[in-house]
Design a protein around this motif. Structure first.
Motif, PDB file in Angstrom:
ATOM      1  N   GLU A  57      35.386  41.200  33.915  1.00  0.00           N
ATOM      2  CA  GLU A  57      34.344  40.224  34.243  1.00  0.00           C
ATOM      3  C   GLU A  57      34.213  40.072  35.758  1.00  0.00           C
ATOM      4  OE1 GLU A  57      34.401  36.594  31.586  1.00  0.00           O
ATOM      5  OE2 GLU A  57      36.260  37.563  30.984  1.00  0.00           O
ATOM      6  N   ALA A  58      35.321  40.157  36.453  1.00  0.00           N
ATOM      7  CA  ALA A  58      35.268  40.103  37.921  1.00  0.00           C
ATOM      8  C   ALA A  58      34.613  41.368  38.462  1.00  0.00           C
ATOM      9  CB  ALA A  58      36.677  39.942  38.481  1.00  0.00           C
ATOM     10  N   THR A  59      34.925  42.497  37.867  1.00  0.00           N
ATOM     11  CA  THR A  59      34.295  43.756  38.284  1.00  0.00           C
ATOM     12  C   THR A  59      32.786  43.667  38.119  1.00  0.00           C
ATOM     13  OG1 THR A  59      36.265  44.981  37.633  1.00  0.00           O
ATOM     14  CG2 THR A  59      34.215  46.239  37.846  1.00  0.00           C
ATOM     15  N   THR A  60      32.355  43.125  36.989  1.00  0.00           N
ATOM     16  CA  THR A  60      30.912  42.990  36.745  1.00  0.00           C
ATOM     17  C   THR A  60      30.274  42.080  37.780  1.00  0.00           C
ATOM     18  OG1 THR A  60      31.229  43.351  34.395  1.00  0.00           O
ATOM     19  CG2 THR A  60      29.191  42.254  35.051  1.00  0.00           C
ATOM     20  N   ARG A  61      30.959  40.983  38.094  1.00  0.00           N
ATOM     21  CA  ARG A  61      30.381  40.062  39.093  1.00  0.00           C
ATOM     22  C   ARG A  61      30.242  40.751  40.447  1.00  0.00           C
ATOM     23  NH1 ARG A  61      31.743  33.730  39.365  1.00  0.00           N
ATOM     24  NH2 ARG A  61      31.374  34.115  37.167  1.00  0.00           N
TER      25      ARG A  61
END
Ligand code: COA
Length: 176
Positions: free
Chosen positions: A48-52
């Motif tokens: 989810e951090a990668t996506t952000r």
């Protein structure tokens, strides 16, 4: 020309890169941080951090001063969180196009003046690049974030539904 990075007395701000994902996850997996942004749900996986981070350039738009910044201590290099200068998403029917300054720090970094220090540099960056007024929006109950707005000298505009299609307490700082 607007430099991609900023250095303050105690902090280094640089655009987020994919390698920041684990550090960003360590911030947004915490309920006391996540509750004040987006859906208020803590991240449960580093992806989810990668996506952000992957979405950061789109979120920042095309203004040269705008970005989402990895924010690190100069003395230790520790990742203290994410600060940002980005377009403020207007609610349906609102035509105003302005930018917001924002801050999301790991609790270990609260209480040192880091959010105010980073935001002071970011609003100056925006003003130097031609922005005439910069906003901040907070959950109505987010007293700590509202205190940062106060320390920045922002004007309290009260509750509004102009942004993010929800009721938020807005603040504005004008150039000069
Ligand atoms: C909102 C948030 C960034 C505020 O962080 P913060 O550390 O309280 O804010 P500041 O950087 O302005 O620091 C001020 C505090 O540092 C203290 N401080 C210590 N040394 C300092 C120094 N050298 N200079 C300035 N302040 C200093 C101040 O006295 C003040 O302490 P207090 O809260 O006990 O009054 C943080 O709580 C956070 O990340 N929350 C979760 C995410 C969030 O809500 N984001 C905002 C969404 S709108």
């Amino acid at each position: 020309m607007t430099e991609p990075t900023l250095t303050t007395e105690r902090l280094h701000l640089r655009p987020l890169v994919p390698a920041d994902a684990p550090s960003l996850f360590e911030v947004f997996r915490l309920p006391e941080v996540a509750r004040w942004s987006g859906q208020g749900t803590p991240m449960v996986d580093v992806s989810e951090a990668t996506t952000r981070i992957e979405r950061a350039p789109g979120r920042a738009g095309d203004h040269p001063a705008a970005a989402l910044f990895a924010t690190e201590r100069l003395d230790t290099g520790a990742f203290v969180g994410m600060t940002l200068l980005v377009p403020l998403p207007p609610s349906a029917g609102n035509e105003r196009r302005v930018h917001e300054v924002g801050w999301h720090l790991h609790p270990d970094a609260w209480g040192h003046g880091f959010a105010t220090e980073a935001a002071t540099a970011l609003v100056q960056r925006g003003f130097d690049a031609g922005m005439s007024g910069i906003f901040a929006v907070t959950d109505p109950d987010n007293v700590r974030s509202q205190a940062v707005c106060g320390r920045l000298g922002m004007t309290d505009l009260g509750l509004t539904t102009d942004w993010y299609d929800q009721e938020l307490r807005a603040f504005r700082l004008d150039r000069g």
